[in-house]
Design an enzyme around this catalytic site. Sequence first.
Site, PDB file in Angstrom:
ATOM      1  N   HIS A 155       0.626  -1.267  -2.043  1.00 36.08           N
ATOM      2  CA  HIS A 155       0.890  -2.789  -1.885  1.00 36.08           C
ATOM      3  C   HIS A 155       1.710  -2.834  -0.295  1.00 36.08           C
ATOM      4  O   HIS A 155       2.670  -1.855  -0.111  1.00 36.08           O
ATOM      5  CB  HIS A 155       1.871  -3.272  -2.898  1.00 36.08           C
ATOM      6  CG  HIS A 155       2.170  -4.952  -2.668  1.00 36.08           C
ATOM      7  ND1 HIS A 155       3.134  -5.332  -2.149  1.00 36.08           N
ATOM      8  CD2 HIS A 155       1.370  -6.023  -2.771  1.00 36.08           C
ATOM      9  CE1 HIS A 155       3.034  -6.762  -2.178  1.00 36.08           C
ATOM     10  NE2 HIS A 155       1.970  -6.986  -2.587  1.00 36.08           N
ATOM     11  N   SER A 175      -9.260  -2.379 -15.813  1.00 32.70           N
ATOM     12  CA  SER A 175      -8.757  -3.218 -14.769  1.00 32.70           C
ATOM     13  C   SER A 175      -9.455  -4.447 -14.927  1.00 32.70           C
ATOM     14  O   SER A 175     -10.491  -4.729 -15.284  1.00 32.70           O
ATOM     15  CB  SER A 175      -9.010  -2.427 -13.527  1.00 32.70           C
ATOM     16  OG  SER A 175      -9.176  -3.504 -12.470  1.00 32.70           O
TER      17      SER A 175
HETATM   18  C1  LIG Z   1       1.726  -8.060  -6.465  1.00 32.18           C
HETATM   19  C2  LIG Z   1       1.936  -6.434  -6.159  1.00 32.18           C
HETATM   20  C3  LIG Z   1       3.401  -6.050  -5.769  1.00 32.18           C
HETATM   21  C4  LIG Z   1       4.496  -7.042  -5.270  1.00 32.18           C
HETATM   22  O1  LIG Z   1       4.650  -8.015  -6.402  1.00 32.18           O
HETATM   23  P1  LIG Z   1       5.496  -9.154  -6.254  1.00 32.18           P
HETATM   24  O2  LIG Z   1       5.942  -9.824  -7.421  1.00 32.18           O
HETATM   25  O3  LIG Z   1       4.551 -10.208  -5.319  1.00 32.18           O
HETATM   26  O4  LIG Z   1       6.753  -8.964  -5.279  1.00 32.18           O
HETATM   27  C5  LIG Z   1       3.504  -4.770  -5.704  1.00 32.18           C
HETATM   28  N1  LIG Z   1       2.504  -4.122  -6.061  1.00 32.18           N
HETATM   29  C6  LIG Z   1       1.267  -4.468  -6.453  1.00 32.18           C
HETATM   30  C7  LIG Z   1       0.307  -3.225  -6.780  1.00 32.18           C
HETATM   31  C8  LIG Z   1       0.928  -5.779  -6.515  1.00 32.18           C
HETATM   32  O5  LIG Z   1      -0.229  -5.831  -7.020  1.00 32.18           O
END
Ligand SMILES: *Cc1c(COP(=O)(O)O)cnc(C)c1O
Length: 378
Positions: A120, A323
Amino acid sequence: MTLSIENQNKLDAFWAHCVKNQYFNIGYPESADFDYTNLERFLRFSINNCGDWGEYCNYLLNSFDFEKEVMEYFADLYKIPFEESWGYVTNGGTEGNMFGCYLAREIFPEGTLYYSKDTHYSVAKIVKLLRIKSQVVESLPTGEIDYDDLMKKIAADNEQHPIIFANIGTTVKGAIDDIHKIQKLLKDAGIKREDYYLHADAALSGMILPFVDDAQGFNFADGIDSIGVSGHKMIGSPIPCGVVLAKKKYVDGITVEIDYIAAHDKTITGSRNGHTPLMLWEAVMTHDKNEWRRRIDRCLELAEYTVKRFQAAGIDAWRGRNSITVVFPCPSEHVWKDHCLAISNGLAHMVLSGHHLDHDSIDGLINDVIADAQKKSA
Ligand SMILES: *Cc1c(COP(=O)(O)O)cnc(C)c1O
């Protein structure tokens, strides 16, 4: 004070927009089928969970009791004895990841953080903010980290204290890094368990894997040191939130005293949302494990149905094991825009979430993507 007619109209129009679009969402993994009406009355209070739920706090309007029970629930779910864990309700997955990386950096100030290209985007921000040395590792076509490249980079860096950022469900492909394999490779490379740190970014899949029979490794029993999960994704909430959980022995090193509320603070922000712990508490208290299982089963079944329909129409669609994210080649712009699909690098995806109840709720989108693909190949 009341709003001017013009401003009232503006607000009413936004209300209508929210009502119309509340279930639009298929490109982002936010479940929209939550119900927290029982908690609406608390919106009149300035609830604030500044500091640590485990300690006395002078600020009376806190929901610490509820936050503690939420953490007990997740400690059990992620297989760590509650007394050996510490964590809190965050603003979302990103804050949980930041907390995990912060702990890791405090333990190994000179350690390098390794994360894959499919990680991410928030992690690139986190390593900047925390000034952690970092290395981006190649990804496999499935979206998993490239294990060979990971070990090659650790060896080339001669890194004695690697910090491994493992994806437990990547954002685009829903891929799960094999943490058993990573731990074996580290062991084979002569890196002892106490010499590395393993964080699990389980933003989405942290609420899927505990409820399937053939889960990949992701929890404390599988070897992690900390885990971050989003509350507004698989669980669903009107305000972004999440949970982070870590081994308590690591957390004890980062406590800051706050004298003016007579509290100790281990968290990242100062004031913390006191309403979201109530929401997560209500969510976990009103759904038993069988209900989560049924819900996850339904999402997985819909994802499989989607893959099969696309494949039957000649579209190269797929999903990873366990998934709920279906990956397929990006359709024409009007299709992905009409359906608010998320796209990345020539790929689109659909995330089958809690509010997708049956085939009817997704057939319109599937039909449009198939019609578009057939037009293109005609
Ligand atoms: C959505 C997501 C995040 C971030 O999460 P938030 O709740 O939007 O801060 C981090 N890692 C992955 C794999 C995600 O899908």
